[in-house]
Motif scaffolding. Structure first.
Motif, PDB file in Angstrom:
ATOM      1  N   LEU A 114      -0.099   4.343 -11.802  1.00 18.12           N
ATOM      2  CA  LEU A 114      -1.199   5.077 -11.191  1.00 18.12           C
ATOM      3  C   LEU A 114      -1.677   6.134 -12.168  1.00 18.12           C
ATOM      4  CD1 LEU A 114       0.154   5.720  -7.569  1.00 18.12           C
ATOM      5  CD2 LEU A 114      -1.224   3.796  -8.386  1.00 18.12           C
TER       6      LEU A 114
ATOM      7  N   TYR B  22       3.808  -1.188 -12.045  1.00 18.23           N
ATOM      8  CA  TYR B  22       2.479  -0.649 -11.779  1.00 18.23           C
ATOM      9  C   TYR B  22       2.399   0.787 -12.308  1.00 18.23           C
ATOM     10  CZ  TYR B  22       1.533  -4.570  -8.641  1.00 18.23           C
ATOM     11  OH  TYR B  22       1.329  -5.826  -8.127  1.00 18.23           O
TER      12      TYR B  22
ATOM     13  N   LEU C 176       3.107   7.877  -1.777  1.00 17.47           N
ATOM     14  CA  LEU C 176       2.801   8.667  -2.971  1.00 17.47           C
ATOM     15  C   LEU C 176       2.798  10.126  -2.572  1.00 17.47           C
ATOM     16  CD1 LEU C 176       1.637   9.316  -5.815  1.00 17.47           C
ATOM     17  CD2 LEU C 176      -0.624   8.720  -4.897  1.00 17.47           C
TER      18      LEU C 176
ATOM     19  N   VAL D 294       6.392   8.400  -6.519  1.00 15.59           N
ATOM     20  CA  VAL D 294       6.194   7.183  -5.734  1.00 15.59           C
ATOM     21  C   VAL D 294       7.565   6.742  -5.257  1.00 15.59           C
ATOM     22  CG1 VAL D 294       5.428   4.781  -5.763  1.00 15.59           C
ATOM     23  CG2 VAL D 294       4.141   6.520  -7.024  1.00 15.59           C
TER      24      VAL D 294
ATOM     25  N   VAL E 279      -5.391   1.975 -10.594  1.00 19.63           N
ATOM     26  CA  VAL E 279      -4.160   1.196 -10.487  1.00 19.63           C
ATOM     27  C   VAL E 279      -4.124   0.172 -11.610  1.00 19.63           C
ATOM     28  CG1 VAL E 279      -2.767  -0.327  -9.030  1.00 19.63           C
ATOM     29  CG2 VAL E 279      -4.170   1.470  -7.985  1.00 19.63           C
TER      30      VAL E 279
ATOM     31  N   SER F 296       0.844  -1.199   0.000  1.00 17.66           N
ATOM     32  CA  SER F 296       0.000   0.000   0.000  1.00 17.66           C
ATOM     33  C   SER F 296       0.873   1.240   0.000  1.00 17.66           C
ATOM     34  CB  SER F 296      -0.925   0.018   1.224  1.00 17.66           C
ATOM     35  OG  SER F 296      -1.857  -1.037   1.170  1.00 17.66           O
ATOM     36  N   LEU F 297       0.342   2.308  -0.581  1.00 21.98           N
ATOM     37  CA  LEU F 297       1.036   3.592  -0.599  1.00 21.98           C
ATOM     38  C   LEU F 297       0.293   4.589   0.271  1.00 21.98           C
ATOM     39  CD1 LEU F 297       1.829   4.013  -4.421  1.00 21.98           C
ATOM     40  CD2 LEU F 297       3.314   3.075  -2.641  1.00 21.98           C
TER      41      LEU F 297
ATOM     42  N   LYS G 141      -4.319   5.893   2.542  1.00 24.73           N
ATOM     43  CA  LYS G 141      -3.458   5.044   1.730  1.00 24.73           C
ATOM     44  C   LYS G 141      -4.278   4.328   0.675  1.00 24.73           C
ATOM     45  CE  LYS G 141      -3.606   1.183   5.042  1.00 24.73           C
ATOM     46  NZ  LYS G 141      -2.771   0.320   5.918  1.00 24.73           N
TER      47      LYS G 141
ATOM     48  N   ILE H   5      -1.989  -1.330  -3.594  1.00 21.64           N
ATOM     49  CA  ILE H   5      -1.462  -1.449  -4.952  1.00 21.64           C
ATOM     50  C   ILE H   5      -1.574  -2.882  -5.462  1.00 21.64           C
ATOM     51  CG2 ILE H   5       0.574  -1.152  -6.404  1.00 21.64           C
ATOM     52  CD1 ILE H   5      -0.723   1.446  -5.415  1.00 21.64           C
TER      53      ILE H   5
ATOM     54  N   TYR I 200      -1.566  -2.956 -13.440  1.00 17.72           N
ATOM     55  CA  TYR I 200      -0.394  -3.821 -13.306  1.00 17.72           C
ATOM     56  C   TYR I 200      -0.036  -4.376 -14.673  1.00 17.72           C
ATOM     57  CZ  TYR I 200       2.395  -7.967 -12.252  1.00 17.72           C
ATOM     58  OH  TYR I 200       3.388  -8.930 -12.236  1.00 17.72           O
TER      59      TYR I 200
END
Length: 233
Positions: free
Chosen positions: A175, A173, A203, A216, A136, A119-120, A163, A166, A138
């Protein structure tokens, strides 16, 4: 045949050509101890272990009735080795009974995973409150979308910032960030590919000279914990 696969990820291919019987002693006095990390770089392997791995890749498998150095460095957390840009999960088999017992080592291509999603934490310093939607992706595939997020300026939530999850899989990844009145942005980054002290966890959305910057990164960096054979005795 007992088959033990050291991975928690889906696999996508396998080294399949037939191997040869080894039985070599590659000891040479190196410090062979388990390394308890999810991924080990091929280049970090001790020379004797790397010789076994090379045979497994070149000939499809490494087989021996003698000393088996791979087992000495195989820690309980190990999922894969990283070789160039790809990851390979080890497969160890045992056939026969003593004194003809033979152990083999093969590798199959895999994608390592974290036990929990990365997680960010989100910090922004461009408005009192920033309304946004974050998508998000991938490896260019949709993962999920967080809609209508209202993110206060970072000083307002120093102790508990919001948060966004991700994913668990190692890889690239992206965003895609859509904001109200401040434009749209995209940021691409990697998770995995090294020790977890290098995995991003924050982030940042900031304003620099009237331009919005997206970053990031990781709040605190540290040197990866060495494997036992990398420590000077």
């Amino acid at each position: 045949m007992n088959r033990r696969t050291l991975l928690t990820a889906a696999t996508t291919g396998i080294v399949t050509t037939s191997g040869c019987i080894g039985g070599r002693n590659n000891g040479s006095g190196e410090n062979y101890e388990p390394c308890n990390v999810p991924v080990i770089s091929y280049l970090q392997l001790p020379e004797g272990v790397r010789d076994e791995v090379d045979i497994a890749f070149d000939e499809g498998q490494y087989a021996t009735r003698g000393e088996f150095l791979w087992k000495k460095i195989d820690g309980p957390e190990l999922q894969a080795i990283q070789k160039e840009e790809d990851y390979y999960a080890p497969i160890v088999d045992t056939n026969g009974i003593f004194p003809l017992k033979e152990r083999t080592l093969q590798f199959e291509k895999t994608t390592p995973k974290y036990d929990e999603p990365v997680s960010l934490l989100i910090y922004q310093s461009i408005a009192d409150t920033l309304n946004m939607t974050i998508t998000v992706e991938y490896e260019n595939e949709f993962v999920h979308k967080e809609q209508n997020m209202s993110i206060k300026e970072e000083d307002d939530y120093t102790d508990s910032p919001p948060k966004i999850p991700i994913g668990r899989r190692y890889g690239e990844y992206t965003l895609d960030i859509t904001t109200e009145n401040r434009g749209d942005f995209a940021e691409t980054f990697e998770i995995g590919g090294g020790h977890n002290t290098l995995t991003p966890d924050v982030l940042y959305i900031q304003e620099e000279s009237s331009d919005i910057s997206i970053d990031v990164t990781r709040r605190q960096f540290g040197d990866p914990a060495p494997c036992p054979w990398q420590v000077d005795n």
